[in-house]
Motif scaffolding. Structure first.
Motif, PDB file in Angstrom:
ATOM      1  N   ARG A 262    -129.776  90.748   3.070  1.00 57.71           N
ATOM      2  CA  ARG A 262    -128.514  90.829   2.350  1.00 57.71           C
ATOM      3  C   ARG A 262    -128.540  89.815   1.212  1.00 57.71           C
ATOM      4  O   ARG A 262    -128.849  88.649   1.427  1.00 57.71           O
ATOM      5  CB  ARG A 262    -127.380  90.515   3.321  1.00 57.71           C
ATOM      6  N   PRO A 263    -128.170  90.249   0.003  1.00 54.83           N
ATOM      7  CA  PRO A 263    -128.128  89.311  -1.123  1.00 54.83           C
ATOM      8  C   PRO A 263    -127.113  88.183  -0.874  1.00 54.83           C
ATOM      9  O   PRO A 263    -126.069  88.398  -0.247  1.00 54.83           O
ATOM     10  CB  PRO A 263    -127.677  90.191  -2.293  1.00 54.83           C
ATOM     11  N   ALA A 264    -127.418  86.998  -1.363  1.00 57.93           N
ATOM     12  CA  ALA A 264    -126.538  85.840  -1.167  1.00 57.93           C
ATOM     13  C   ALA A 264    -125.130  86.108  -1.682  1.00 57.93           C
ATOM     14  O   ALA A 264    -124.150  85.630  -1.104  1.00 57.93           O
ATOM     15  CB  ALA A 264    -127.128  84.616  -1.854  1.00 57.93           C
ATOM     16  N   THR A 265    -125.009  86.886  -2.744  1.00 54.72           N
ATOM     17  CA  THR A 265    -123.702  87.222  -3.312  1.00 54.72           C
ATOM     18  C   THR A 265    -122.777  87.855  -2.283  1.00 54.72           C
ATOM     19  O   THR A 265    -121.564  87.707  -2.366  1.00 54.72           O
ATOM     20  CB  THR A 265    -123.894  88.185  -4.512  1.00 54.72           C
ATOM     21  N   LEU A 266    -123.346  88.528  -1.301  1.00 57.27           N
ATOM     22  CA  LEU A 266    -122.545  89.233  -0.301  1.00 57.27           C
ATOM     23  C   LEU A 266    -122.527  88.515   1.046  1.00 57.27           C
ATOM     24  O   LEU A 266    -122.001  89.041   2.022  1.00 57.27           O
ATOM     25  CB  LEU A 266    -123.090  90.655  -0.116  1.00 57.27           C
ATOM     26  N   SER A 267    -123.082  87.322   1.106  1.00 56.66           N
ATOM     27  CA  SER A 267    -123.216  86.608   2.371  1.00 56.66           C
ATOM     28  C   SER A 267    -122.158  85.521   2.535  1.00 56.66           C
ATOM     29  O   SER A 267    -122.209  84.475   1.887  1.00 56.66           O
ATOM     30  CB  SER A 267    -124.604  85.970   2.469  1.00 56.66           C
ATOM     31  N   ARG A 268    -121.216  85.774   3.413  1.00 54.87           N
ATOM     32  CA  ARG A 268    -120.202  84.768   3.722  1.00 54.87           C
ATOM     33  C   ARG A 268    -120.868  83.534   4.347  1.00 54.87           C
ATOM     34  O   ARG A 268    -120.428  82.410   4.140  1.00 54.87           O
ATOM     35  CB  ARG A 268    -119.145  85.352   4.655  1.00 54.87           C
ATOM     36  N   GLY A 269    -121.933  83.763   5.094  1.00 54.78           N
ATOM     37  CA  GLY A 269    -122.650  82.649   5.711  1.00 54.78           C
ATOM     38  C   GLY A 269    -123.194  81.669   4.689  1.00 54.78           C
ATOM     39  O   GLY A 269    -123.167  80.455   4.896  1.00 54.78           O
ATOM     40  N   ILE A 270    -123.685  82.185   3.580  1.00 52.99           N
ATOM     41  CA  ILE A 270    -124.220  81.304   2.538  1.00 52.99           C
ATOM     42  C   ILE A 270    -123.098  80.741   1.676  1.00 52.99           C
ATOM     43  O   ILE A 270    -123.009  79.530   1.463  1.00 52.99           O
ATOM     44  CB  ILE A 270    -125.258  82.048   1.672  1.00 52.99           C
ATOM     45  N   ILE A 271    -122.226  81.613   1.186  1.00 55.01           N
ATOM     46  CA  ILE A 271    -121.217  81.161   0.227  1.00 55.01           C
ATOM     47  C   ILE A 271    -120.127  80.324   0.894  1.00 55.01           C
ATOM     48  O   ILE A 271    -119.835  79.209   0.461  1.00 55.01           O
ATOM     49  CB  ILE A 271    -120.607  82.353  -0.528  1.00 55.01           C
ATOM     50  N   GLN A 272    -119.523  80.852   1.934  1.00 58.30           N
ATOM     51  CA  GLN A 272    -118.396  80.148   2.545  1.00 58.30           C
ATOM     52  C   GLN A 272    -118.865  79.078   3.527  1.00 58.30           C
ATOM     53  O   GLN A 272    -118.469  77.923   3.423  1.00 58.30           O
ATOM     54  CB  GLN A 272    -117.466  81.145   3.253  1.00 58.30           C
ATOM     55  N   ASP A 273    -119.700  79.479   4.476  1.00 57.70           N
ATOM     56  CA  ASP A 273    -120.073  78.543   5.542  1.00 57.70           C
ATOM     57  C   ASP A 273    -120.921  77.381   5.042  1.00 57.70           C
ATOM     58  O   ASP A 273    -120.651  76.225   5.375  1.00 57.70           O
ATOM     59  CB  ASP A 273    -120.813  79.281   6.664  1.00 57.70           C
ATOM     60  N   ILE A 274    -121.940  77.686   4.246  1.00 55.61           N
ATOM     61  CA  ILE A 274    -122.830  76.606   3.793  1.00 55.61           C
ATOM     62  C   ILE A 274    -122.304  75.951   2.521  1.00 55.61           C
ATOM     63  O   ILE A 274    -122.042  74.746   2.489  1.00 55.61           O
ATOM     64  CB  ILE A 274    -124.268  77.124   3.586  1.00 55.61           C
ATOM     65  N   LEU A 275    -122.156  76.739   1.461  1.00 55.07           N
ATOM     66  CA  LEU A 275    -121.820  76.154   0.161  1.00 55.07           C
ATOM     67  C   LEU A 275    -120.434  75.506   0.152  1.00 55.07           C
ATOM     68  O   LEU A 275    -120.272  74.362  -0.273  1.00 55.07           O
ATOM     69  CB  LEU A 275    -121.921  77.226  -0.926  1.00 55.07           C
TER      70      LEU A 275
END
Length: 134
Positions: free
Chosen positions: A1-14
């Motif tokens: 899944r592209p990072a743009t669509l990943s809540r795990g990357i955008i919300q949880d981590i970033l």
């Protein structure tokens, strides 16, 4: 899944883990890795849900741009996209506009030795590794 669509990357981590509260801009929602599995309007809803604040739709199709706007509106109306996600994105956009268009000075970017000291450290590599695992 592209990072743009990943809540795990955008919300949880970033946002949550790193505390980043700035503006997050999506990848082009028309790129192959995204449109292989969903429509551009679906990708727009997914990117906003994941935590993106600004959506890139780089093609020239006015119809596609309109479809994205309509898709987001309909997703909110159907309860598929929380209105609070859209409101939070708009608030971050307004903060950036106020900062850069309102005369407030920003910090100067790191250059030279200061930049080399920040990048490539073990902490920096650990972040890159964690993002790669997400």
């Amino acid at each position: 899944r592209p990072a743009t669509l990943s809540r795990g990357i955008i919300q949880d981590i970033l946002r949550d883990e790193f505390g980043f509260q700035g503006l997050i801009v999506s990848d082009d929602l028309e790129m192959g890795a995204i449109v292989e599995t969903r429509t551009v309007p679906q990708a727009a809803v997914g990117a906003l849900s994941a935590g993106c604040d600004t959506l890139l739709v780089c093609g020239e199709s006015v119809d596609r741009h309109a479809a994205v706007i309509e898709g987001v509106i309909h997703a909110v109306e159907r309860g598929e996209l929380a209105e609070t996600c859209v409101e939070a994105a708009l608030a971050r956009q307004r903060r950036v506009k106020a900062r850069f268009l309102g005369g407030q000075r920003s910090r100067r970017p790191l250059t030279g030795e200061a930049l080399r000291e920040r990048l490539g450290t073990s902490a920096h590599q650990a972040v890159a590794d964690e993002i790669a695992r997400a």
